[in-house]
Design an enzyme around this catalytic site. Sequence first.
Site, PDB file in Angstrom:
ATOM      1  CB  CYS A 229      -9.698   1.885  19.070  1.00  0.00           C
ATOM      2  SG  CYS A 229      -9.125   1.054  20.550  1.00  0.00           S
TER       3      CYS A 229
ATOM      4  CB  CYS B 144     -11.686   3.008  24.461  1.00  0.00           C
ATOM      5  SG  CYS B 144     -11.886   3.011  22.672  1.00  0.00           S
TER       6      CYS B 144
ATOM      7  CB  CYS C 114      -0.872  -0.064   1.250  1.00  0.00           C
ATOM      8  SG  CYS C 114      -1.761   1.439   1.666  1.00  0.00           S
ATOM      9  CG  HIS C 115       0.154   4.809  -2.452  1.00  0.00           C
ATOM     10  ND1 HIS C 115       1.148   5.274  -3.282  1.00  0.00           N
ATOM     11  CD2 HIS C 115      -0.856   4.424  -3.250  1.00  0.00           C
ATOM     12  CE1 HIS C 115       0.748   5.164  -4.525  1.00  0.00           C
ATOM     13  NE2 HIS C 115      -0.464   4.646  -4.547  1.00  0.00           N
ATOM     14  CB  THR C 116       0.482   3.727   4.324  1.00  0.00           C
ATOM     15  OG1 THR C 116      -0.755   4.244   3.837  1.00  0.00           O
ATOM     16  CG2 THR C 116       0.787   4.354   5.662  1.00  0.00           C
TER      17      THR C 116
ATOM     18  CB  CYS D 107     -14.340   0.369  21.217  1.00  0.00           C
ATOM     19  SG  CYS D 107     -12.751   0.278  20.366  1.00  0.00           S
TER      20      CYS D 107
ATOM     21  NE  ARG E 296      -7.743   7.529  17.574  1.00  0.00           N
ATOM     22  CZ  ARG E 296      -8.146   8.681  18.138  1.00  0.00           C
ATOM     23  NH1 ARG E 296      -7.565   9.818  17.847  1.00  0.00           N
ATOM     24  NH2 ARG E 296      -9.132   8.668  19.019  1.00  0.00           N
TER      25      ARG E 296
ATOM     26  CB  CYS F 283      -9.528  -1.839  22.893  1.00  0.00           C
ATOM     27  SG  CYS F 283     -10.563  -0.502  23.558  1.00  0.00           S
TER      28      CYS F 283
ATOM     29  CG  HIS G  67      -0.489  -1.395   6.213  1.00  0.00           C
ATOM     30  ND1 HIS G  67       0.525  -0.908   5.439  1.00  0.00           N
ATOM     31  CD2 HIS G  67      -1.618  -0.808   5.772  1.00  0.00           C
ATOM     32  CE1 HIS G  67       0.022  -0.048   4.572  1.00  0.00           C
ATOM     33  NE2 HIS G  67      -1.275   0.028   4.751  1.00  0.00           N
ATOM     34  CD  GLU G  68      -3.671  -2.990   1.262  1.00  0.00           C
ATOM     35  OE1 GLU G  68      -4.117  -1.858   1.119  1.00  0.00           O
ATOM     36  OE2 GLU G  68      -3.542  -3.785   0.313  1.00  0.00           O
TER      37      GLU G  68
ATOM     38  CB  CYS H  17      -5.057  -0.987   4.307  1.00  0.00           C
ATOM     39  SG  CYS H  17      -4.630   0.760   4.264  1.00  0.00           S
TER      40      CYS H  17
ATOM     41  NE  ARG I 119      -3.511  -2.037  -2.038  1.00  0.00           N
ATOM     42  CZ  ARG I 119      -3.392  -0.710  -2.086  1.00  0.00           C
ATOM     43  NH1 ARG I 119      -2.875  -0.122  -3.146  1.00  0.00           N
ATOM     44  NH2 ARG I 119      -3.784   0.040  -1.073  1.00  0.00           N
TER      45      ARG I 119
HETATM   46 ZN   LIG Z   1      -2.646   1.040   3.629  1.00  0.00          ZN
HETATM   47 ZN   LIG Z   2     -11.071   0.991  21.823  1.00  0.00          ZN
END
Ligand SMILES: [Zn+2]
Ligand SMILES: [Zn+2]
Length: 398
Positions: free
Chosen positions: A132, A121, A66-68, A124, A136, A118, A88-89, A196, A391
């Site tokens: 979250c 919180c 992913c770009h991130t 959530c 987060r 979680c 992360h994907e 993502c 992708r």
């Molecule tokens: Zn991403």
């Molecule tokens: Zn939470």
Amino acid sequence: MCTCLLTTAIVIQQILKTVNLKKDVKHCWPAAVAWEPGKPLVIEQVEVAPPQAMEVRLKILFTSLCHTDVYFWEAKGQTPLFPRIFGHEAGGIVESVGEGVTDLKPGDHVLPVFTGECKECRHCKSEESNMCDLLRINTDRGVMLNDGKSRFSIKGQPIYHFVGTSTFSEYTVVHVGCVAKINPAASLDKVCVLSCGISTGLGATLNVAKPKKGSTVAIFGLGAVGLAAAEGARIAGASRIIGVDLNPKRFDEAKKFGVTEFVNPKDYDKPVQEVIAEMTDGGVDRSVECTGNINAMISAFECVHDGWGVAVLVGVPNKDDAFKTHPMNLLNERTLKGTFFGNYKPRSDLPSVVEKYMNKELEVEKFITHEVPFSEINKAFEYMLQGDGLRCVIRMDA
Ligand SMILES: [Zn+2]
Ligand SMILES: [Zn+2]
């Protein structure tokens, strides 16, 4: 030895192997390590420690770029944190669980997510938020929450995590709140991309913009996230989907995602919001901005119809950007909204996005334009840097 004894012996051996795996702290697996910003990743044997309380260790089967990942790997705008394992994907299987984990067990099919839920919180517990407090997204943290340490190491040297997922590794350790358990019948090589970008764009339209059937929707930016937003508009039954992009090469691809008309702001000598207002008798019903360019954000807002139009911002702007528009644009009953991860709560809502794919409502395959074996992960970076495709899925077992 008779056959049945032999079989029993093999089964016992396999059980022992599994038990040993869980207890063996020093077990090493291949992971793609980023040693320095912008330098090709190196596949290394990395020790992956067992999961601690409220953590799970996952065997990653497929991951995508992913770009991130590229943004933090290049590390041009932020404090660099290296060596680090990006990614992360992904899609994978739970290998073992730490103390206190009750809703996941070894063998479960899962999507790890860069932001968590979680379930305790205020966010959530709110029906309206997915931000979250505990889990987060945190791009600066390279360690686990539990003890402030990394679960990855090479000969004792810690390797940092990335957004709590680090999926460019055959095994990874993730907080249980960042893991969505999904239908085991879903092909992980396809649904891995739902972790993502695709869910972000899709949710921006379906959960936030909420276009009515027959409405007109403008999508700014026709990369993977924007096309996922267009896919959301198609699923919602929009009659016109106007794609806005500076790159005309993207228009052909976008047709597959339901985009019916194209506007290239470079082709006009007036603001694109005026062009869109003329095309649509006063403005579109909904717009979704997926570029992060501040001027595109302003255009996306000003191109919605007064009285009912809703604009949704998805793209991440630069640090010093400021959104400037005349307040009359709001007083005339236009609504400006923003979203994070398409407003999906990762654990509660992602399984239903996978179901949308399973019942053929959502088409995931068309987002996957490349596939490479893990040993060639750097090719995925090249494709993305060249703007080639949407992708690239990386197969961990190859
Ligand atoms: Zn991403
Ligand atoms: Zn939470």
